[in-house]
Design a protein around this motif. Structure first.
Motif, mmCIF file in Angstrom:
data_model
loop_
_atom_site.group_PDB
_atom_site.id
_atom_site.type_symbol
_atom_site.label_atom_id
_atom_site.label_comp_id
_atom_site.label_asym_id
_atom_site.label_seq_id
_atom_site.Cartn_x
_atom_site.Cartn_y
_atom_site.Cartn_z
ATOM 1 N N CYS A 102 34.756 49.590 50.548
ATOM 2 C CA CYS A 102 36.015 50.140 51.059
ATOM 3 C C CYS A 102 35.848 51.637 51.317
ATOM 4 O O CYS A 102 35.119 52.316 50.597
ATOM 5 C CB CYS A 102 37.132 49.947 50.039
ATOM 6 S SG CYS A 102 37.541 48.229 49.704
ATOM 7 N N SER A 160 39.331 56.350 48.943
ATOM 8 C CA SER A 160 40.774 56.294 48.653
ATOM 9 C C SER A 160 41.408 54.926 48.931
ATOM 10 O O SER A 160 42.615 54.778 48.845
ATOM 11 C CB SER A 160 41.556 57.419 49.358
ATOM 12 O OG SER A 160 41.698 57.169 50.735
ATOM 13 N N TRP A 161 40.585 53.928 49.228
ATOM 14 C CA TRP A 161 41.060 52.552 49.361
ATOM 15 C C TRP A 161 40.618 51.793 48.115
ATOM 16 O O TRP A 161 39.624 52.131 47.485
ATOM 17 C CB TRP A 161 40.486 51.891 50.609
ATOM 18 C CG TRP A 161 41.032 52.433 51.893
ATOM 19 C CD1 TRP A 161 40.796 53.667 52.419
ATOM 20 C CD2 TRP A 161 41.900 51.772 52.813
ATOM 21 N NE1 TRP A 161 41.459 53.809 53.610
ATOM 22 C CE2 TRP A 161 42.142 52.652 53.881
ATOM 23 C CE3 TRP A 161 42.481 50.504 52.838
ATOM 24 C CZ2 TRP A 161 42.958 52.319 54.956
ATOM 25 C CZ3 TRP A 161 43.285 50.173 53.922
ATOM 26 C CH2 TRP A 161 43.527 51.071 54.964
ATOM 27 N N HIS A 162 41.340 50.731 47.767
ATOM 28 C CA HIS A 162 41.060 49.931 46.575
ATOM 29 C C HIS A 162 40.691 48.511 46.983
ATOM 30 O O HIS A 162 41.357 47.911 47.815
ATOM 31 C CB HIS A 162 42.280 49.906 45.649
ATOM 32 C CG HIS A 162 42.730 51.259 45.247
ATOM 33 N ND1 HIS A 162 42.159 51.943 44.196
ATOM 34 C CD2 HIS A 162 43.665 52.076 45.770
ATOM 35 C CE1 HIS A 162 42.746 53.113 44.088
ATOM 36 N NE2 HIS A 162 43.658 53.223 45.032
ATOM 37 N N TYR A 163 39.657 47.985 46.334
ATOM 38 C CA TYR A 163 39.156 46.656 46.663
ATOM 39 C C TYR A 163 39.801 45.586 45.781
ATOM 40 O O TYR A 163 39.955 45.772 44.575
ATOM 41 C CB TYR A 163 37.636 46.630 46.471
ATOM 42 C CG TYR A 163 37.059 45.261 46.680
ATOM 43 C CD1 TYR A 163 36.892 44.756 47.961
ATOM 44 C CD2 TYR A 163 36.710 44.470 45.605
ATOM 45 C CE1 TYR A 163 36.376 43.486 48.152
ATOM 46 C CE2 TYR A 163 36.196 43.211 45.790
ATOM 47 C CZ TYR A 163 36.038 42.719 47.066
ATOM 48 O OH TYR A 163 35.549 41.460 47.258
ATOM 49 N N CYS A 192 40.519 45.582 51.388
ATOM 50 C CA CYS A 192 40.709 46.945 50.911
ATOM 51 C C CYS A 192 42.175 47.317 51.109
ATOM 52 O O CYS A 192 42.765 46.971 52.142
ATOM 53 C CB CYS A 192 39.827 47.911 51.692
ATOM 54 S SG CYS A 192 38.062 47.542 51.585
ATOM 55 N N TYR A 193 42.748 48.029 50.144
ATOM 56 C CA TYR A 193 44.167 48.369 50.146
ATOM 57 C C TYR A 193 44.343 49.865 49.941
ATOM 58 O O TYR A 193 43.604 50.477 49.180
ATOM 59 C CB TYR A 193 44.898 47.658 49.010
ATOM 60 C CG TYR A 193 44.824 46.162 49.084
ATOM 61 C CD1 TYR A 193 45.882 45.419 49.592
ATOM 62 C CD2 TYR A 193 43.685 45.484 48.645
ATOM 63 C CE1 TYR A 193 45.813 44.034 49.650
ATOM 64 C CE2 TYR A 193 43.613 44.101 48.709
ATOM 65 C CZ TYR A 193 44.679 43.393 49.210
ATOM 66 O OH TYR A 193 44.599 42.028 49.275
ATOM 67 N N ARG A 194 45.375 50.386 50.585
ATOM 68 C CA ARG A 194 45.715 51.797 50.384
ATOM 69 C C ARG A 194 47.228 51.943 50.427
ATOM 70 O O ARG A 194 47.879 51.410 51.336
ATOM 71 C CB ARG A 194 45.085 52.657 51.468
ATOM 72 C CG ARG A 194 45.409 54.129 51.296
ATOM 73 C CD ARG A 194 44.642 54.972 52.259
ATOM 74 N NE ARG A 194 45.015 56.358 52.130
ATOM 75 C CZ ARG A 194 44.526 57.321 52.866
ATOM 76 N NH1 ARG A 194 43.613 57.047 53.788
ATOM 77 N NH2 ARG A 194 44.925 58.545 52.699
ATOM 78 N N CYS A 211 49.313 52.827 59.215
ATOM 79 C CA CYS A 211 48.238 51.904 58.809
ATOM 80 C C CYS A 211 47.245 51.694 59.946
ATOM 81 O O CYS A 211 46.031 51.666 59.713
ATOM 82 C CB CYS A 211 48.829 50.576 58.344
ATOM 83 S SG CYS A 211 49.653 50.697 56.731
ATOM 84 N N GLY A 230 43.703 50.065 59.471
ATOM 85 C CA GLY A 230 44.135 48.797 58.898
ATOM 86 C C GLY A 230 45.402 48.292 59.547
ATOM 87 O O GLY A 230 45.730 48.653 60.674
ATOM 88 N N CYS A 237 48.771 49.663 53.319
ATOM 89 C CA CYS A 237 47.786 49.398 54.368
ATOM 90 C C CYS A 237 46.688 48.498 53.818
ATOM 91 O O CYS A 237 46.308 48.617 52.661
ATOM 92 C CB CYS A 237 47.191 50.703 54.886
ATOM 93 S SG CYS A 237 48.439 51.854 55.523
ATOM 94 N N LYS A 238 46.206 47.617 54.687
ATOM 95 C CA LYS A 238 45.185 46.656 54.270
ATOM 96 C C LYS A 238 44.158 46.509 55.382
ATOM 97 O O LYS A 238 44.507 46.538 56.567
ATOM 98 C CB LYS A 238 45.857 45.306 53.984
ATOM 99 C CG LYS A 238 44.919 44.241 53.454
ATOM 100 C CD LYS A 238 45.713 42.982 53.098
ATOM 101 C CE LYS A 238 44.823 41.881 52.625
ATOM 102 N NZ LYS A 238 45.586 40.661 52.307
#
Length: 173
Positions: A38, A41-44, A49-51, A66, A71, A163-164
């Motif tokens: 990712c 600053s994005w999370h898996y 990946c998410y933010r 987004c 994303g 955001c994804k």
């Protein structure tokens, strides 16, 4: 190049090794994504990946933000994903979801990109359209101690954007 990738990807999907990388003799090596797949600053989680943005937006502006970040405005598709996303949201704050009843009042459409998502996690009194213009959904972390959805005005309410994007696979052999 595109044609070769498409054929290889199609063959992978049709092989016994879906979710894995197949060798010539159909021996399969598992691939998986980790946090390094990712952007910063994005999370898996799962395969994505998410933010959650720091800034708040109207619903339409959240969708644009987004897209600008690479994303789409996300929407959970399970209790587990909903719970993961809620953990990314500061306490008592919310995020916009790509879920609305703008076309037909009371008929909620939830999409991730162009894919319809069937999962719903409404708070028990929602959606209530209490202000007659609550046509967009948000997930709140802490709404009555629950991590559920509620409807808000798309244009006069502001929330953070969820955001994804797809995670990029990292090969582990």
């Amino acid at each position: 190049m595109y044609f070769v990738f498409f054929i290889s990807f199609t063959a992978l999907l049709e092989s016994c090794c879906f979710g894995e990388v197949a060798s010539q003799d159909q021996q399969c090596s598992t691939f998986m994504s980790d946090d390094s797949s990712c952007p910063e600053s994005w999370h898996y989680w799962g395969i994505s990946c998410y933010r959650v943005t720091e800034k708040t937006f109207t619903w339409a502006d959240a969708k644009d933000e987004c897209r600008n970040l690479g994303g789409v405005l996300g929407v959970p598709s399970s209790d587990q994903e909903n719970e993961f996303i809620a953990q990314l949201i500061p306490s008592s704050k919310g995020v916009w979801l790509d879920c609305n009843d703008l076309e037909v009042e009371g008929k909620w459409k939830c999409r991730e990109g162009n894919v319809e998502v069937a999962y719903r996690n409404w708070y028990f009194t929602e959606p209530n359209n209490v202000k007659d213009d609550e046509d967009c959904a948000a997930l709140n972390n802490g709404y009555d101690e629950k991590r559920q959805w509620h409807d808000l005005s798309c244009s006069s309410s502001t929330e953070r954007a969820l955001c994804k994007m797809a995670g990029r696979p990292v090969l582990h052999v």
